[in-house]
Design an enzyme around this catalytic site. Structure first.
Site, PDB file in Angstrom:
ATOM      1  N   LYS A  57     -11.949   0.192  -0.914  1.00 10.44           N
ATOM      2  CA  LYS A  57     -11.156   0.829  -1.623  1.00 10.44           C
ATOM      3  C   LYS A  57     -11.666   0.946  -3.276  1.00 10.44           C
ATOM      4  CE  LYS A  57      -7.226  -0.393   1.082  1.00 10.44           C
ATOM      5  NZ  LYS A  57      -7.449   0.690   2.164  1.00 10.44           N
TER       6      LYS A  57
ATOM      7  N   HIS B 213      -5.448  -3.738  -2.287  1.00  9.93           N
ATOM      8  CA  HIS B 213      -5.300  -2.651  -3.217  1.00  9.93           C
ATOM      9  C   HIS B 213      -5.362  -3.336  -4.674  1.00  9.93           C
ATOM     10  CE1 HIS B 213      -4.466   0.875  -0.808  1.00  9.93           C
ATOM     11  NE2 HIS B 213      -3.870  -0.023  -0.159  1.00  9.93           N
TER      12      HIS B 213
ATOM     13  N   SER C  36       0.749  -1.230  -0.202  1.00  7.13           N
ATOM     14  CA  SER C  36       0.113  -0.126   0.116  1.00  7.13           C
ATOM     15  C   SER C  36       0.674   1.265  -0.002  1.00  7.13           C
ATOM     16  CB  SER C  36      -1.207   0.008   1.207  1.00  7.13           C
ATOM     17  OG  SER C  36      -0.283  -0.148   2.449  1.00  7.13           O
TER      18      SER C  36
END
Ligand SMILES: Cc1ncc(COP(=O)(O)O)c(C=O)c1O
Length: 393
Positions: free
Chosen positions: A241, A210, A182
């Site tokens: 996300k 991610h 990240s």
């Protein structure tokens, strides 16, 4: 007068202020969008994980409203008592099909999914072998499990192999890596680690927080990207996300998922998502399946912006994803750069120790599918001006 037993916290904060590392929370005054208003200033926003712009997508918004109208605002219970609604089960079935696994369990956050799973499946007699840059939620899960923790240098498959080779054959062990890291935006060494896990009979776990919505066919993640279906025992994803909403999930075999229903403490002891959350996550999966062109737009923007930063002479590390760090070294300089960018209309958060190593402080940029070229060019122009002012380029 009573002496304040928490006075030491004020001293700690004073020390952060003296070092230039104190960060007040920036307040978003509108929607989470590519250009928006934080702290009364309109800025190009390079700080969200809203990769595909789904936080404000009309299909998600509509499904959230509809679920609220028909099912209410809350669930009133943990999943294991009265808080499992049909819409939670529908989301889990959709995610299992998306991830190509037997089953999925949704947690309240990606953090809870990682920490809750690692802590549930390991005991003090087990060993966990973990990349040095794995996310804090993995680190906390490892600590909570009381298993022996062995850290291998970042992405170093040979080092992980040496650790495994030194362990007894019968030892239960978990090899764990982020799919996308990240803070640096580079990819975990998945193919090599899967091979090593198989060689030593190790449980293989990947945190794809991610990567979901970003890598692989229709955003299925790094396991799909690397062609590793069936070789990763535990996949963690987040709904917070690219999916644009809130939550985390574990995808894997049915026994794993049923075990987590019985033993994962965040699942057992914390109330389930409101129906609007589950409904909008389902709508996000519809978007990934039916509008995959938004993922291509994310990558076009990523290539444009990364190349622009590199052409200006910034140090962007080893990123392979839409997360592009601008590494400056000293924590105070990273905060100065972030503040100067903000003053000129670009929001890129400064990140320093303990989130990254002391000499690797940075501002972290993330472009989204919904940034326009003009917004990204504006951001590059501001980076150029501020970077020169501060002597970084
Ligand atoms: C690699 C990684 N894993 C897990 C998480 C936690 O996800 P969530 O924000 O859904 O709790 C994050 C988010 O910060 C992350 O970057």
């Amino acid at each position: 007068m009573r002496r304040d037993p928490l006075a030491y916290l004020t001293s700690e904060l004073d020390s952060l202020k003296q070092q230039g590392l104190y960060r007040p929370l920036r307040v978003l005054e509108g929607e989470q969008k590519p250009t928006t208003t934080f702290d009364h200033r309109q800025v190009v926003n390079l700080s969200s994980n809203n990769y595909l712009g789904l936080t404000t997508h009309p299909r998600l918004r509509e499904r959230a409203l509809e679920a609220t109208r028909t099912l209410g605002v809350g669930t009133g219970s943990v999943r294991t008592i009265a808080g499992t609604m049909a819409i939670h089960v529908e989301l889990e079935q959709r995610l299992a099909a998306f991830k190509n696994t037997e089953a999925v369990v949704v947690f309240q956050s990606g953090f809870a999914a990682n920490a809750g799973t690692v802590a549930a499946i390991l005991t003090k007699d087990d060993v966990v072998i973990s990349d040095e840059l794995n996310h804090a939620s993995i680190v906390d899960g490892c600590r909570l499990s009381r298993a022996t923790i062995k850290i291998f240098p970042h992405r170093d498959v040979d080092a992980a192999r040496s650790v495994l080779a030194a362990l007894p054959v019968a030892q239960r062990k978990l090899l764990i890596t982020d799919g996308v890291f990240s803070m640096d935006g580079d990819l975990g060494a998945l193919p090599g680690l899967c091979a090593v896990a198989e060689e030593f009979g190790c449980i293989m776990m990947v945190d794809d927080a991610h990567a979901s919505g970003v890598f692989g066919e229709n955003g299925r993640g790094t396991i799909d990207h690397f062609g590793l279906h069936g070789r990763v025992d535990i996949q963690v994803g987040t709904l917070s996300k690219a999916i644009g909403v809130l939550g985390g999930y574990v995808a894997g075999g049915r026994a794993l998922i049923e075990f987590l229903h019985h033993r994962a403490r965040p699942f057992l002891f914390s109330t389930s998502h409101p129906p609007a959350v589950a409904a909008s996550c389902i709508a996000a999966l519809d978007v990934l399946e039916q509008e995959p062109e938004i993922i291509e737009r994310l990558w076009e923007n990523t290539r444009f912006f990364k190349a622009g930063l590199q052409a200006l002479g910034f140090s962007t590390g080893s990123s392979e994803s839409p997360i592009t760090p601008v590494i400056v070294g000293e924590g105070a300089l990273a905060m100065k750069l972030s503040d100067a960018l903000f003053a000129k209309g670009v929001f890129a958060q400064g990140i320093a120790f303990p989130t990254v190593a002391r000499d690797k402080a940075r501002v972290r940029t993330i472009v989204t599918a919904t940034h326009t070229r003009d917004e990204l060019q504006f951001a590059l122009d501001v980076f150029a001006a501020v970077g020169r002012d501060l002597g970084i380029i």
